[in-house]
Write a protein that holds these residues in place. Structure first.
Motif, mmCIF file in Angstrom:
data_model
loop_
_atom_site.group_PDB
_atom_site.id
_atom_site.type_symbol
_atom_site.label_atom_id
_atom_site.label_comp_id
_atom_site.label_asym_id
_atom_site.label_seq_id
_atom_site.Cartn_x
_atom_site.Cartn_y
_atom_site.Cartn_z
ATOM 1 N N ARG A 190 -33.959 46.612 -44.953
ATOM 2 C CA ARG A 190 -34.110 45.163 -44.982
ATOM 3 C C ARG A 190 -32.843 44.528 -44.423
ATOM 4 O O ARG A 190 -32.025 43.969 -45.161
ATOM 5 C CB ARG A 190 -34.385 44.696 -46.407
ATOM 6 N N PRO A 191 -32.643 44.605 -43.105
ATOM 7 C CA PRO A 191 -31.452 43.991 -42.517
ATOM 8 C C PRO A 191 -31.437 42.488 -42.771
ATOM 9 O O PRO A 191 -32.487 41.864 -42.946
ATOM 10 C CB PRO A 191 -31.597 44.296 -41.021
ATOM 11 N N PRO A 192 -30.250 41.877 -42.800
ATOM 12 C CA PRO A 192 -30.178 40.422 -42.965
ATOM 13 C C PRO A 192 -31.015 39.699 -41.915
ATOM 14 O O PRO A 192 -30.951 40.022 -40.723
ATOM 15 C CB PRO A 192 -28.689 40.130 -42.803
ATOM 16 N N ASP A 193 -31.800 38.733 -42.351
ATOM 17 C CA ASP A 193 -32.698 37.983 -41.484
ATOM 18 C C ASP A 193 -32.331 36.502 -41.544
ATOM 19 O O ASP A 193 -31.340 36.127 -42.193
ATOM 20 C CB ASP A 193 -34.148 38.221 -41.895
ATOM 21 N N PRO A 194 -33.071 35.627 -40.858
ATOM 22 C CA PRO A 194 -32.724 34.206 -40.893
ATOM 23 C C PRO A 194 -32.614 33.628 -42.296
ATOM 24 O O PRO A 194 -31.747 32.777 -42.555
ATOM 25 C CB PRO A 194 -33.854 33.562 -40.093
ATOM 26 N N HIS A 249 -21.615 34.125 -49.060
ATOM 27 C CA HIS A 249 -22.137 35.476 -48.922
ATOM 28 C C HIS A 249 -23.614 35.521 -49.286
ATOM 29 O O HIS A 249 -24.070 34.810 -50.196
ATOM 30 C CB HIS A 249 -21.419 36.451 -49.863
ATOM 31 N N PHE A 250 -24.345 36.400 -48.633
ATOM 32 C CA PHE A 250 -25.654 36.865 -49.088
ATOM 33 C C PHE A 250 -25.535 38.358 -49.312
ATOM 34 O O PHE A 250 -25.101 39.093 -48.417
ATOM 35 C CB PHE A 250 -26.750 36.574 -48.058
ATOM 36 N N THR A 251 -25.900 38.824 -50.509
ATOM 37 C CA THR A 251 -25.733 40.221 -50.895
ATOM 38 C C THR A 251 -27.070 40.798 -51.324
ATOM 39 O O THR A 251 -27.732 40.247 -52.212
ATOM 40 C CB THR A 251 -24.721 40.342 -52.049
ATOM 41 N N ASP A 252 -27.477 41.906 -50.707
ATOM 42 C CA ASP A 252 -28.722 42.604 -51.047
ATOM 43 C C ASP A 252 -28.345 43.987 -51.571
ATOM 44 O O ASP A 252 -28.072 44.909 -50.791
ATOM 45 C CB ASP A 252 -29.608 42.720 -49.808
ATOM 46 N N LEU A 253 -28.329 44.142 -52.896
ATOM 47 C CA LEU A 253 -27.879 45.400 -53.501
ATOM 48 C C LEU A 253 -28.915 46.509 -53.393
ATOM 49 O O LEU A 253 -28.562 47.686 -53.504
ATOM 50 C CB LEU A 253 -27.521 45.165 -54.973
ATOM 51 N N LYS A 254 -30.177 46.173 -53.178
ATOM 52 C CA LYS A 254 -31.183 47.215 -53.002
ATOM 53 C C LYS A 254 -31.090 47.831 -51.606
ATOM 54 O O LYS A 254 -31.115 49.051 -51.445
ATOM 55 C CB LYS A 254 -32.586 46.665 -53.241
ATOM 56 N N ALA A 255 -30.994 46.982 -50.605
ATOM 57 C CA ALA A 255 -30.878 47.471 -49.228
ATOM 58 C C ALA A 255 -29.444 47.831 -48.866
ATOM 59 O O ALA A 255 -29.194 48.422 -47.815
ATOM 60 C CB ALA A 255 -31.410 46.427 -48.254
ATOM 61 N N LEU A 256 -28.492 47.493 -49.720
ATOM 62 C CA LEU A 256 -27.051 47.693 -49.465
ATOM 63 C C LEU A 256 -26.648 47.106 -48.111
ATOM 64 O O LEU A 256 -26.147 47.808 -47.224
ATOM 65 C CB LEU A 256 -26.664 49.165 -49.561
ATOM 66 N N THR A 257 -26.868 45.819 -47.992
ATOM 67 C CA THR A 257 -26.467 45.094 -46.799
ATOM 68 C C THR A 257 -26.245 43.639 -47.190
ATOM 69 O O THR A 257 -26.436 43.249 -48.339
ATOM 70 C CB THR A 257 -27.531 45.222 -45.691
ATOM 71 N N GLY A 258 -25.842 42.845 -46.231
ATOM 72 C CA GLY A 258 -25.623 41.427 -46.506
ATOM 73 C C GLY A 258 -24.939 40.763 -45.337
ATOM 74 O O GLY A 258 -24.716 41.371 -44.282
ATOM 75 N N CYS A 259 -24.600 39.501 -45.512
ATOM 76 C CA CYS A 259 -23.911 38.766 -44.462
ATOM 77 C C CYS A 259 -22.953 37.756 -45.078
ATOM 78 O O CYS A 259 -23.090 37.375 -46.240
ATOM 79 C CB CYS A 259 -24.896 38.076 -43.524
ATOM 80 N N THR A 260 -21.985 37.355 -44.275
ATOM 81 C CA THR A 260 -20.950 36.422 -44.694
ATOM 82 C C THR A 260 -20.830 35.318 -43.653
ATOM 83 O O THR A 260 -20.746 35.600 -42.455
ATOM 84 C CB THR A 260 -19.603 37.150 -44.846
ATOM 85 N N VAL A 261 -20.840 34.080 -44.102
ATOM 86 C CA VAL A 261 -20.787 32.917 -43.215
ATOM 87 C C VAL A 261 -19.504 32.147 -43.468
ATOM 88 O O VAL A 261 -19.130 31.893 -44.618
ATOM 89 C CB VAL A 261 -21.999 31.996 -43.446
ATOM 90 N N LEU A 262 -18.820 31.765 -42.405
ATOM 91 C CA LEU A 262 -17.704 30.836 -42.458
ATOM 92 C C LEU A 262 -18.205 29.511 -41.904
ATOM 93 O O LEU A 262 -18.558 29.427 -40.723
ATOM 94 C CB LEU A 262 -16.516 31.330 -41.647
ATOM 95 N N LEU A 263 -18.276 28.491 -42.749
ATOM 96 C CA LEU A 263 -18.763 27.175 -42.353
ATOM 97 C C LEU A 263 -17.595 26.242 -42.069
ATOM 98 O O LEU A 263 -16.610 26.218 -42.816
ATOM 99 C CB LEU A 263 -19.623 26.565 -43.453
#
Length: 328
Positions: free
Chosen positions: A121-125, A19-33
């Motif tokens: 601040r949407p999830p970026d690369p 997971h990447f979690t951004d609590l200020k922007a309240l967004t993030g992403c989840t990766v299945l490797l």
């Protein structure tokens, strides 16, 4: 018979979740490797999806194996996070073989969480890369990753996971990010729609509803075009073909309909990815039937876990907080 898998632990070798979690922007992403890759498929039921590289998952198309999946917030902006996952895989020499070197295959899907935090601040690369770097065999649930800013029918949504091991020896596992227009609970009774699928340990998380004051109308919602989506992945170690993986995704969609009402609406982008970790020789129809049935059950449980484990944020109550507020 099938037994529920312990929560918080990925049941397959070679599969990791980050997971990447951004609590200020309240967004993030989840990766299945997927270290060895997996046969991939997808079924899209919502009318407002946002996706990347899902066409190649059709059974008639050439590429069969994917090296990762990305579930992300940020609406269409969040699709850029997949570039970071691609970079992570390329650095490790993983991908579809070509004369110029491996090309990582990373299908992705987005949910809408824009404007819910204190920053745009949407999830970026870089977010995608960090989520891939954080991938582990342990799975964090609740208000993390793609579920950080998620809502679910007026309460806090989030990430949940659940699975089963069948008596045939194969397992099926579901991971979901719940950001639905529909409610995960009946507003007339307060009860989770997926309560029947919970284990005894999960039932201990349920609130006391003896003094709950219900609503009269079950299906009344504000008109929020394109702002809701439930994203899910179901994974099995059974050696499914690409067409059978597609059938697994189709059957697993029933888990969304069991746990969220209404589901697959004109305003949601609901979809389910399916991953088969085996060599792809195929299984008999009866085993596929059982895998699909338990995939739907696992997804319903995963949705309930996401809602039960999510924490309220910035005025949006968690499910258990909403019930307590109603009781007062």
């Amino acid at each position: 018979m099938a037994e529920a898998l312990p929560p918080g632990k990925v049941p397959f070798l070679g599969l990791k979740v980050g997971h990447f979690t951004d609590l200020k922007a309240l967004t993030g992403c989840t990766v299945l490797l997927l270290e060895e890759g997996a046969i991939g498929a997808v079924d899209v039921r919502g009318a407002a999806p946002g996706t990347r590289e899902t066409d190649l998952l059709s059974p008639e198309n050439t590429v069969e194996r994917v090296q990762a999946l990305l579930l992300t917030g940020g609406s269409a902006f969040g699709l850029g996070a997949a570039e970071g996952v691609v970079r992570y895989l390329r650095e490790r020499g993983l991908g579809f073989p070509t004369p110029a070197g491996p090309v990582p295959i990373v299908p992705a899907a987005v949910l809408y969480d824009l404007g819910r935090g204190r920053a745009f601040r949407p999830p970026d690369p870089e977010a995608g890369y960090l989520a891939a770097m954080a991938a582990r065999e342990e799975v964090a649930e609740g208000s993390v990753g793609a579920g950080t800013g998620a809502l679910a029918g007026g309460v806090k949504g989030g990430v949940g996971a659940a699975g089963y091991r069948l008596e045939e020896g194969y397992a099926v596992y579901a991971l979901v990010a719940v950001n639905s227009l529909g409610r995960p609970f009946d507003p007339r009774t307060g009860r989770l729609y997926a309560e029947a699928f919970l284990t005894e340990e999960e039932r201990a998380l349920l609130p006391d509803l003896t003094r709950y004051r219900g609503e009269e109308e079950a299906y009344r919602y504000p008109f929020l075009p394109g702002q809701s989506t439930t994203l899910a992945a179901v994974i099995t170690d059974a050696p499914l073909t690409k067409a059978q993986a597609r059938r697994l995704a189709i059957m697993a969609q029933d888990g969304i309909a069991r746990a969220i009402r209404p589901a697959h609406t004109p305003l949601d982008g609901d979809l389910v990815f399916a991953l088969a970790l085996g060599e792809g020789r195929g299984v008999d129809p009866y085993l596929l039937l059982r895998l699909g049935a338990y995939a739907a059950d696992a997804l319903a449980r995963a949705i309930a876990r996401a809602v039960l484990l999510a924490e309220g944020m910035l005025g949006v109550p968690a499910y258990r907080q909403l019930v307590r507020k109603n009781e007062e």
